[in-house]
Scaffold this motif. Sequence first.
Motif, mmCIF file in Angstrom:
data_model
loop_
_atom_site.group_PDB
_atom_site.id
_atom_site.type_symbol
_atom_site.label_atom_id
_atom_site.label_comp_id
_atom_site.label_asym_id
_atom_site.label_seq_id
_atom_site.Cartn_x
_atom_site.Cartn_y
_atom_site.Cartn_z
ATOM 1 N N ALA A 4 -113.174 -17.288 23.232
ATOM 2 C CA ALA A 4 -114.329 -16.664 22.602
ATOM 3 C C ALA A 4 -115.633 -17.217 23.172
ATOM 4 O O ALA A 4 -116.637 -16.531 23.241
ATOM 5 N N LEU A 5 -115.602 -18.482 23.579
ATOM 6 C CA LEU A 5 -116.824 -19.105 24.088
ATOM 7 C C LEU A 5 -117.062 -18.797 25.558
ATOM 8 O O LEU A 5 -118.128 -19.104 26.091
ATOM 9 N N THR A 6 -116.071 -18.203 26.223
ATOM 10 C CA THR A 6 -116.208 -17.992 27.660
ATOM 11 C C THR A 6 -115.958 -16.548 28.078
ATOM 12 O O THR A 6 -115.871 -16.246 29.266
ATOM 13 N N GLY A 7 -115.803 -15.662 27.086
ATOM 14 C CA GLY A 7 -115.602 -14.255 27.415
ATOM 15 C C GLY A 7 -114.212 -13.933 27.943
ATOM 16 O O GLY A 7 -114.015 -12.966 28.667
ATOM 17 N N LEU A 8 -113.240 -14.719 27.589
ATOM 18 C CA LEU A 8 -111.859 -14.465 28.044
ATOM 19 C C LEU A 8 -111.000 -14.021 26.873
ATOM 20 O O LEU A 8 -111.508 -13.826 25.762
ATOM 21 N N CYS A 9 -109.698 -13.820 27.114
ATOM 22 C CA CYS A 9 -108.839 -13.606 25.958
ATOM 23 C C CYS A 9 -107.906 -14.805 25.792
ATOM 24 O O CYS A 9 -107.468 -15.429 26.760
ATOM 25 N N GLY A 10 -107.684 -15.155 24.525
ATOM 26 C CA GLY A 10 -106.911 -16.362 24.211
ATOM 27 C C GLY A 10 -105.842 -16.033 23.196
ATOM 28 O O GLY A 10 -106.091 -15.317 22.222
ATOM 29 N N PHE A 11 -104.620 -16.558 23.417
ATOM 30 C CA PHE A 11 -103.469 -16.130 22.619
ATOM 31 C C PHE A 11 -102.703 -17.337 22.094
ATOM 32 O O PHE A 11 -102.514 -18.335 22.779
ATOM 33 N N LYS A 12 -102.272 -17.203 20.842
ATOM 34 C CA LYS A 12 -101.381 -18.191 20.225
ATOM 35 C C LYS A 12 -100.112 -17.450 19.835
ATOM 36 O O LYS A 12 -100.155 -16.519 19.034
ATOM 37 N N PRO A 13 -98.945 -17.836 20.409
ATOM 38 C CA PRO A 13 -97.702 -17.131 20.069
ATOM 39 C C PRO A 13 -97.210 -17.473 18.667
ATOM 40 O O PRO A 13 -97.695 -18.413 18.043
ATOM 41 N N SER A 14 -96.226 -16.719 18.197
ATOM 42 C CA SER A 14 -95.565 -17.028 16.918
ATOM 43 C C SER A 14 -94.997 -18.428 16.977
ATOM 44 O O SER A 14 -94.477 -18.857 18.021
ATOM 45 N N TYR A 15 -95.034 -19.125 15.857
ATOM 46 C CA TYR A 15 -94.433 -20.456 15.800
ATOM 47 C C TYR A 15 -92.931 -20.328 15.999
ATOM 48 O O TYR A 15 -92.284 -19.464 15.424
ATOM 49 N N GLY A 16 -92.379 -21.184 16.859
ATOM 50 C CA GLY A 16 -90.925 -21.250 16.980
ATOM 51 C C GLY A 16 -90.301 -20.304 17.981
ATOM 52 O O GLY A 16 -89.087 -20.225 18.078
ATOM 53 N N ILE A 17 -91.125 -19.556 18.757
ATOM 54 C CA ILE A 17 -90.509 -18.669 19.757
ATOM 55 C C ILE A 17 -90.660 -19.229 21.173
ATOM 56 O O ILE A 17 -90.027 -18.746 22.101
ATOM 57 N N VAL A 18 -91.529 -20.226 21.313
ATOM 58 C CA VAL A 18 -91.696 -20.903 22.601
ATOM 59 C C VAL A 18 -91.414 -22.390 22.366
ATOM 60 O O VAL A 18 -91.963 -22.987 21.432
ATOM 61 N N SER A 19 -90.581 -22.968 23.187
ATOM 62 C CA SER A 19 -90.205 -24.374 23.011
ATOM 63 C C SER A 19 -91.427 -25.284 23.026
ATOM 64 O O SER A 19 -92.333 -25.117 23.839
ATOM 65 N N ARG A 20 -91.423 -26.262 22.129
ATOM 66 C CA ARG A 20 -92.504 -27.254 22.105
ATOM 67 C C ARG A 20 -92.090 -28.536 22.813
ATOM 68 O O ARG A 20 -92.874 -29.488 22.872
ATOM 69 N N LEU A 21 -90.869 -28.574 23.340
ATOM 70 C CA LEU A 21 -90.395 -29.811 23.972
ATOM 71 C C LEU A 21 -91.330 -30.202 25.118
ATOM 72 O O LEU A 21 -91.618 -29.401 26.001
ATOM 73 N N GLY A 22 -91.831 -31.419 25.065
ATOM 74 C CA GLY A 22 -92.725 -31.902 26.115
ATOM 75 C C GLY A 22 -94.196 -31.662 25.840
ATOM 76 O O GLY A 22 -95.042 -32.018 26.649
ATOM 77 N N LEU A 23 -94.516 -31.056 24.706
ATOM 78 C CA LEU A 23 -95.915 -30.890 24.299
ATOM 79 C C LEU A 23 -96.283 -32.078 23.412
ATOM 80 O O LEU A 23 -95.651 -32.313 22.386
ATOM 81 N N ILE A 24 -97.280 -32.821 23.836
ATOM 82 C CA ILE A 24 -97.645 -34.026 23.095
ATOM 83 C C ILE A 24 -98.811 -33.700 22.170
ATOM 84 O O ILE A 24 -99.956 -33.646 22.603
ATOM 85 N N GLY A 25 -98.495 -33.416 20.930
ATOM 86 C CA GLY A 25 -99.536 -33.032 19.985
ATOM 87 C C GLY A 25 -99.505 -33.909 18.755
ATOM 88 O O GLY A 25 -98.913 -34.985 18.750
ATOM 89 N N LEU A 26 -100.142 -33.436 17.713
ATOM 90 C CA LEU A 26 -100.240 -34.224 16.491
ATOM 91 C C LEU A 26 -99.693 -33.504 15.269
ATOM 92 O O LEU A 26 -99.345 -34.146 14.288
#
Lengths: 475, 405
Positions: B113-135
């Motif tokens: 939104a801040l750069t004029g692009l499109c940004g997407f968040k998939p449904s939870y649990g349909i893309v593996s989170r293995l190896g994503l270091i989050g909180l």
Amino acid sequence: MGYEAVIGLEIHLELNCMTKMFCNCPNLPGDEPNLNTCPICLWFPGAIPQFSHETLEKAVITSLALNCEIQKESAFDQKVYYYPDLPKGFQLSQAHRPLARHGWLDIIGMDGRTRRLRIRHVHMEEDVAKLVHETEGRTPISLVDFNRAGVPLVEIVTEPDMRSPHDAMEFIRALRMQIRYAGSADCSMEAGTMRVDANISIRPEASEVMNTKVEVKNMNSIRHLGDAIAYEMQRQEACVRNGEAIVLHTRLWDPDRRMTTPMRGKFEGPCVPDPSVPAIRLSEEWISEMKSRLPEMPGEKVERFINQYGLSRDEAVMMSSERDLSEYFESVVKENIAPRLASHWVATQLLPLIRERQQNIAESPVTPARLAALLSMLAGEEINTSSAKIVLTQLFERKDSPEAIVQMSGFSQVSDKDELDRLVDRVMADNPSAVEDFRNGQAKALGFLIGRAMQASQGKANPKMIREILTKKLG
Amino acid sequence: MSIDTFVYRNTSPPPDAAGTPLSGKRFSVQPNMSVRDWPTGAGSLALEGYVAVENATVVGRLQMAGAYIVGSTRMSEFGLGICDDSSARAVVDGHADIALITDTMGEARMAAALTGLCGFKPSYGIVSRLGLIGLVPSMECFGMVARHPADITAVLGAVVGPDENDFSMVVDGIPDPGAEKGDGDLRGSFGVVPEILELLGKEEIKIFRENLKWLEMNGWKVHEVSIPDFALFPVIHNVIGSVEASSSGGKYDGVRYGYRAQGTKNWNEMYLKTRDEAFGFLVKTYFMQGAYFQFENYQAFENACRIRARLLRETQRLFEEVDMLVLPTRRHGFPADTARSVKETYEAFSFTVLSNITGQPAIHLSNPRGGKPFEPGVQLVCPHCADFRLLSVAEQLYACWKGGY
């Protein structure tokens, strides 16, 4: 005024699974330090726990062996605290929704009556790492071995139904027997695969109040458990009589000084539902399948041994006290040996020899088939009892069959009528006074003469035939 | 290549990947997305010098599909907010076609939104989170930023699907790229939540209404659907997110890897000093909030979990009335790119946290006309697992937009 104790136990059992609880590392905590570790059990960033199905199965079997109701839904929580033995700042456990509830075990109380002790719940939990404290030169250092981190445990929490050290010790014995039967854990307090903490409070006899409890840890045998509880009861009673308040805290049992010493205030960290391990939902069918995998448990087995084999209750209890032992006994019986003869020989002859050699009945060189062959010769009067005992000892040392040992050692019983006739005649001639005594009505003299005849035959004579011949000749 | 945009650049040449689905596509990742042997500091001193030991499942799948990962971009500590984030910049400046960005509270949509692009968040649990270091494991996922929704459709097609090593994925209903991609006329109904208007300024309301009018002119129906407690979404996200973060952050203790403070006398001191020095202001505040709910006010956390379940049910019910929700993405006067406190961050992300709480997919579409000085674009949210339908609608809207306003 007299006091009684109110005792509840918290028992941690290491399940004998092949792997750890949330990864595929081998469940071998005793290996070379930090050998059995991976990104999951070291909690590297980005790792996701993978709950092991074997842990679930063994935890369910354990719970069923303790007569618990398996919960159709259970879930993992994070028990939050910070300590270097905990690789992620929390321990995965089931505080809010445990796997199983409402179990029980029966024990025989000190008054000889059966008592049913209740189990509040059974939950799954991962073990923590082991800390080793050393010094490097003069600097104290702490080393962490993560082999044990993530090893699958169940924690069994009882209701405060126990009133004495006896109750607690009997409960642990009963629990150990059930779980070893089920085969899901080794349950050795000495080896640390079973850890028992006791929560103890006291109150005036016949009262219903629940007073402040004290937790006692660090007992590494059933005997220590009993001693620690007895000590703590006395200590608390002395406190109360001196007007001192009992404070909620944790104490350690010191086996050398045979007393408990204060360790720390009892810490209860928060328990937060874990977002990464999925909740566990079990179907009725799956639970039934687990039930069908449970072997015949000792209670049922005792009754069957009495009914099917005509054992006395004591014999049946003895023969079903361990699963390996009961299976051994039945294997011997299957070789057409009279059940009571088998039970008698296993209990009074075989087991002491096995214990002496610190062996395990399932791995003993005296296999059920070899013992059966020996007992079959005994029952067929091919050898007598004293020879059989000697052959049994030799079965531990030699690979030969019992038949071969009997042959080679010349233990074959002499049942030849003419030979025995001559032997009896000789014994009677050599012991005229004993013959006289018997004829004067002293029945004991018969035993003496039989003994002499056996001695003269170097134990090989058939004692039954000797008795018959003697009785006839004396009469 | 701007030094500021990347913290690590791939030194291997692009693969010869002709004929693969993502052949020729260049990706940027963040340094909390594990690429084997790459420095993976997650924007935090706590993971200073940490090198990933294995690939994230998503990274492996992108490489299998022929993608080239050009490097990792600058990021906010553990991907919370976009204050120090340069992922969208990598696309704007032409270094990457698609930027992967950790989406914990709406970061992909906000960066777009801040750069004029499109940004997407998939449904939870349909893309593996293995190896994503989050909180925040129950809300975070790999988000994607690109110029056109078609690029995102291609990426999602390559990474979607079960991963036997991620036990937190959904068991049934993971969308199949081939089957779910709707063709033909997808025009249906959009739901507008009137409660959001209370959070917008006059100028914003005017522009949002113009966007709605444009949707209606292009054949979409627009209905009002109510979420009376809409204002609770950021609150619930804050309570649950901070508790999960406090737990997730517990592993950064300096014992096994990462930063360890020097000159301490015992391990208690080592813990305290390490954790004191390792985290920045935003993350540390967030941890403290989480610890407060864990240790001092567990009841509030339990209430938040109950309210989360209710908000999910209410949102799901709206999809019986409308096909999708249409929301603004950002709020004038609450800039996400300079939000440095927890409060400022939640104010900025008020409209995006909804789908992180519910697990539903969401996309931000910028008006390609690029209106200045203030052109917010729109955010669309649709039912769980209807990701490919959402992307098809986005592509169709882009086609309309390009065709004229």
